[in-house]
Design a protein around this motif. Sequence first.
Motif, PDB file in Angstrom:
ATOM      1  N   UNK A  15      28.001  45.656  52.947  1.00 51.62           N
ATOM      2  CA  UNK A  15      28.241  44.229  52.823  1.00 51.62           C
ATOM      3  C   UNK A  15      27.927  43.669  51.455  1.00 51.62           C
ATOM      4  N   UNK A  16      26.825  44.121  50.855  1.00 53.28           N
ATOM      5  CA  UNK A  16      26.438  43.616  49.534  1.00 53.28           C
ATOM      6  C   UNK A  16      27.513  43.930  48.504  1.00 53.28           C
ATOM      7  N   UNK A  17      28.013  45.147  48.523  1.00 53.96           N
ATOM      8  CA  UNK A  17      29.047  45.540  47.557  1.00 53.96           C
ATOM      9  C   UNK A  17      30.365  44.831  47.855  1.00 53.96           C
ATOM     10  N   UNK A  18      30.740  44.749  49.130  1.00 60.29           N
ATOM     11  CA  UNK A  18      31.986  44.060  49.503  1.00 60.29           C
ATOM     12  C   UNK A  18      31.937  42.595  49.090  1.00 60.29           C
ATOM     13  N   UNK A  19      30.793  41.975  49.264  1.00 61.84           N
ATOM     14  CA  UNK A  19      30.620  40.576  48.862  1.00 61.84           C
ATOM     15  C   UNK A  19      30.825  40.421  47.357  1.00 61.84           C
ATOM     16  N   UNK A  20      30.263  41.322  46.584  1.00 65.84           N
ATOM     17  CA  UNK A  20      30.424  41.272  45.120  1.00 65.84           C
ATOM     18  C   UNK A  20      31.885  41.477  44.722  1.00 65.84           C
ATOM     19  N   UNK A  21      32.568  42.390  45.393  1.00 68.35           N
ATOM     20  CA  UNK A  21      33.985  42.631  45.097  1.00 68.35           C
ATOM     21  C   UNK A  21      34.800  41.374  45.405  1.00 68.35           C
ATOM     22  N   UNK A  22      34.576  40.774  46.582  1.00 69.32           N
ATOM     23  CA  UNK A  22      35.314  39.560  46.947  1.00 69.32           C
ATOM     24  C   UNK A  22      35.075  38.458  45.922  1.00 69.32           C
ATOM     25  N   UNK A  23      33.827  38.270  45.515  1.00 69.76           N
ATOM     26  CA  UNK A  23      33.508  37.235  44.530  1.00 69.76           C
ATOM     27  C   UNK A  23      34.212  37.500  43.198  1.00 69.76           C
ATOM     28  N   UNK A  24      34.371  38.774  42.856  1.00 71.09           N
ATOM     29  CA  UNK A  24      35.034  39.118  41.588  1.00 71.09           C
ATOM     30  C   UNK A  24      36.524  38.783  41.610  1.00 71.09           C
ATOM     31  N   UNK A  25      37.067  38.527  42.780  1.00 70.16           N
ATOM     32  CA  UNK A  25      38.489  38.190  42.920  1.00 70.16           C
ATOM     33  C   UNK A  25      38.734  36.689  42.974  1.00 70.16           C
ATOM     34  N   UNK A  26      37.715  35.897  42.662  1.00 69.28           N
ATOM     35  CA  UNK A  26      37.866  34.449  42.645  1.00 69.28           C
ATOM     36  C   UNK A  26      39.087  34.058  41.817  1.00 69.28           C
ATOM     37  N   UNK A  27      39.910  33.184  42.389  1.00 71.61           N
ATOM     38  CA  UNK A  27      41.089  32.700  41.679  1.00 71.61           C
ATOM     39  C   UNK A  27      42.343  33.516  41.908  1.00 71.61           C
ATOM     40  N   UNK A  28      42.239  34.679  42.559  1.00 71.19           N
ATOM     41  CA  UNK A  28      43.437  35.468  42.853  1.00 71.19           C
ATOM     42  C   UNK A  28      44.299  34.705  43.848  1.00 71.19           C
ATOM     43  N   UNK A  29      45.609  34.662  43.640  1.00 69.99           N
ATOM     44  CA  UNK A  29      46.463  33.885  44.536  1.00 69.99           C
ATOM     45  C   UNK A  29      46.622  34.505  45.917  1.00 69.99           C
ATOM     46  N   UNK A  30      46.789  33.620  46.910  1.00 70.07           N
ATOM     47  CA  UNK A  30      47.099  34.041  48.273  1.00 70.07           C
ATOM     48  C   UNK A  30      48.550  34.514  48.306  1.00 70.07           C
ATOM     49  N   UNK A  31      48.789  35.622  48.988  1.00 64.91           N
ATOM     50  CA  UNK A  31      50.149  36.081  49.269  1.00 64.91           C
ATOM     51  C   UNK A  31      50.124  36.751  50.638  1.00 64.91           C
ATOM     52  N   UNK A  32      50.947  36.283  51.536  1.00 65.32           N
ATOM     53  CA  UNK A  32      50.982  36.829  52.890  1.00 65.32           C
ATOM     54  C   UNK A  32      51.223  38.334  52.844  1.00 65.32           C
TER      55      UNK A  32
END
Length: 128
Positions: A15-32
């Motif tokens: 979870x700690x690593x996954x959380x850091x990865x998700x945070x690093x993707x801030x601003x990436x656009x949504x695409x279905x």
Amino acid sequence: MAGPVAPAEAATPYGAEALAVAASKEGAPYARGAMGPKRFDCSGLTLYSFRKAGKQLPRTAEQQYEHTSHVSRDKRALGDLVFFPQGSTVEHVGIYAGHDKIWHAPRPGTRVRLERIWSKNVRYGRAG
């Protein structure tokens, strides 16, 4: 109240690593249907983040909910998955970031962001 993370919010190994990865993707656009690395839908972001952390998850939010160990709100931890049910299915998922916030890819026209959990009708799941 700022300060140390409460013991109930201590990060799980993946979870700690996954959380850091998700945070690093801030601003990436949504695409279905997108699973990264530059565009995401909600479950694509969680799948990508946990894969980078070394943990496999299924593709959809519903499948991810079924694949995780369910935990209560008072036992949630940083990096747990937060599921948003709609009727009998799970429609949305994000990664718990502490202080009642999640990293997620909200919907078309938005970008990956940190946001306060807006509903009391959520479920928590822990990957592995």
